[in-house]
Design an enzyme around this catalytic site. Structure first.
Site, PDB file in Angstrom:
ATOM      1  N   ILE A 123      19.789   1.154 -19.408  1.00  0.00           N
ATOM      2  CA  ILE A 123      18.753   1.420 -20.401  1.00  0.00           C
ATOM      3  C   ILE A 123      17.423   1.438 -19.653  1.00  0.00           C
ATOM      4  O   ILE A 123      17.284   0.820 -18.596  1.00  0.00           O
ATOM      5  CB  ILE A 123      18.747   0.408 -21.581  1.00  0.00           C
ATOM      6  CG1 ILE A 123      18.604  -1.036 -21.093  1.00  0.00           C
ATOM      7  CG2 ILE A 123      19.965   0.564 -22.447  1.00  0.00           C
ATOM      8  CD1 ILE A 123      18.566  -2.052 -22.237  1.00  0.00           C
ATOM      9  N   ASP A 124      16.476   2.181 -20.195  1.00  0.00           N
ATOM     10  CA  ASP A 124      15.197   2.360 -19.510  1.00  0.00           C
ATOM     11  C   ASP A 124      14.500   1.012 -19.283  1.00  0.00           C
ATOM     12  O   ASP A 124      14.678   0.067 -20.045  1.00  0.00           O
ATOM     13  CB  ASP A 124      14.262   3.251 -20.328  1.00  0.00           C
ATOM     14  CG  ASP A 124      14.792   4.663 -20.479  1.00  0.00           C
ATOM     15  OD1 ASP A 124      15.659   5.059 -19.666  1.00  0.00           O
ATOM     16  OD2 ASP A 124      14.353   5.365 -21.402  1.00  0.00           O
ATOM     17  N   ARG A 125      13.662   0.989 -18.268  1.00  0.00           N
ATOM     18  CA  ARG A 125      12.917  -0.226 -17.937  1.00  0.00           C
ATOM     19  C   ARG A 125      12.091  -0.720 -19.133  1.00  0.00           C
ATOM     20  O   ARG A 125      12.015  -1.916 -19.403  1.00  0.00           O
ATOM     21  CB  ARG A 125      11.987   0.074 -16.750  1.00  0.00           C
ATOM     22  CG  ARG A 125      11.200  -1.118 -16.270  1.00  0.00           C
ATOM     23  CD  ARG A 125      10.276  -0.715 -15.131  1.00  0.00           C
ATOM     24  NE  ARG A 125       9.523  -1.860 -14.652  1.00  0.00           N
ATOM     25  CZ  ARG A 125       8.569  -1.776 -13.734  1.00  0.00           C
ATOM     26  NH1 ARG A 125       8.260  -0.615 -13.210  1.00  0.00           N
ATOM     27  NH2 ARG A 125       7.931  -2.861 -13.347  1.00  0.00           N
TER      28      ARG A 125
END
Length: 323
Positions: A148-150
């Site tokens: 998942i994105d930062r």
């Protein structure tokens, strides 16, 4: 095998593949097996035939089979720094312990905070996976099941065994695993818009970061949406990605004209400014529910992670301001 008597030269490595690694792509196997070796070097070794399987050259997408014999040419890389893995005593690393929402012998699931990358790179010293390896030195095979994105918070799965990794990733490929997100988007989402199907094209920027856009040349992508709550100028949505493209929910909401609050790349400056005045200082995108089949027990599992207090507080303010 000849070796200089004076310097500890790198040696040829021979590896026999067991059933635990069968079905894995050779490039992904080498990235894990040759820890600390840059990906660019791994692909160069494959291209030049310096990694062979059963004495033959192979392509990066070759899938390993039980009993395959790998020959890896001598590799000389810079000595890893002693602090290559973060210290398990670092506050940021230790704090991840309390974010673990589920753990057993084959896997763990973390409620990842916003602002922490899932892995190191792009100028980051470490990410979630490096931190967990420091916290769990006895677990030698910790691997991310997905990413998942930062800036996104929420449920992130990590496998402890190769067999569990393969089982869970098969569920992702076959679309039998369900991931549900909560996001706050700009404006009033139309009730009739329950899905977005728009092909996504990914490109790498000079900075090494990835940018994604809707393009006919992109890969087929679909996200399903459901309205949870409407506010004045914003809508709380549930988003369920059918495909798993990079930045998919963020780009699909932007494409629909309803970007997610405080999205630095795909957001709307005016809307973001309004949300920041209400105290929002992060992307409002949270992976709140995972439904999957346990890789050993074969039972259906559903895990949830509530919104963090600051996001709950923002929703409370929006309710108070509602027309």
């Amino acid at each position: 095998m000849n070796e200089s008597q004076h310097s500890p030269s790198p040696q040829v490595q021979w590896v026999t593949i067991t059933d635990d690694h069968a079905g894995q792509r050779i490039d992904n196997f080498l990235i894990t097996f040759l820890k600390g070796v840059p990906k660019s070097l791994i692909y160069r070794l494959l291209r030049k035939g310096e990694v062979r399987v059963n004495k033959k050259r192979i392509k990066p997408e070759y899938k390993l089979a039980d009993g395959d014999q790998l020959r890896i040419a001598p590799i000389r890389v810079a000595e890893p720094k002693p602090d290559a893995l973060p210290s398990a005593n670092l506050d940021k690393v230790k704090s991840l312990e309390k974010h673990i929402v589920y753990e057993d012998k084959v896997m763990l699931v973390l409620n990842k905070p916003s602002g922490i990358a899932v892995h190191g790179g792009s100028g980051l010293n470490f990410g979630v996976i490096e931190a967990l390896r420091a916290l769990r030195p006895e677990e030698r095979n910790l691997e991310l099941v997905h990413r998942i994105d930062r800036a996104t918070s929420g449920l992130l799965m990590i496998a402890k065994k190769r067999s569990a990794l393969k089982h869970l990733q098969d569920q992702l490929r076959q679309k039998t695993m369900r991931k549900q997100y909560l996001c706050l988007v700009k404006g009033r989402w139309p009730a009739k818009r329950r899905a977005i199907q728009a092909p996504l094209l990914k490109r790498e920027l000079n900075t090494g970061e990835r940018a994604v856009s809707v393009s006919p040349e992109g890969k087929p992508s679909e996200t399903r949406f459901r309205i949870i709550e409407s506010f004045s100028g914003a809508t709380l949505m549930e988003a369920s990605p059918v495909t798993g493209r990079t930045h998919q929910i963020r780009v699909h909401t932007q494409y629909a004209g309803h970007p997610i609050a405080c999205d630095e790349r795909y957001g709307d400056d005016y809307f973001d400014g309004q949300m920041q005045k209400q105290g929002l200082d992060r992307l409002f995108l949270h992976a709140f529910r995972l439904t999957f089949t346990h890789p050993v027990e074969e039972t259906t599992m559903q895990l949830e992670a509530p919104l963090e207090p600051k996001l709950q507080t923002l929703l409370g303010k929006l309710r108070n301001n509602r027309d």
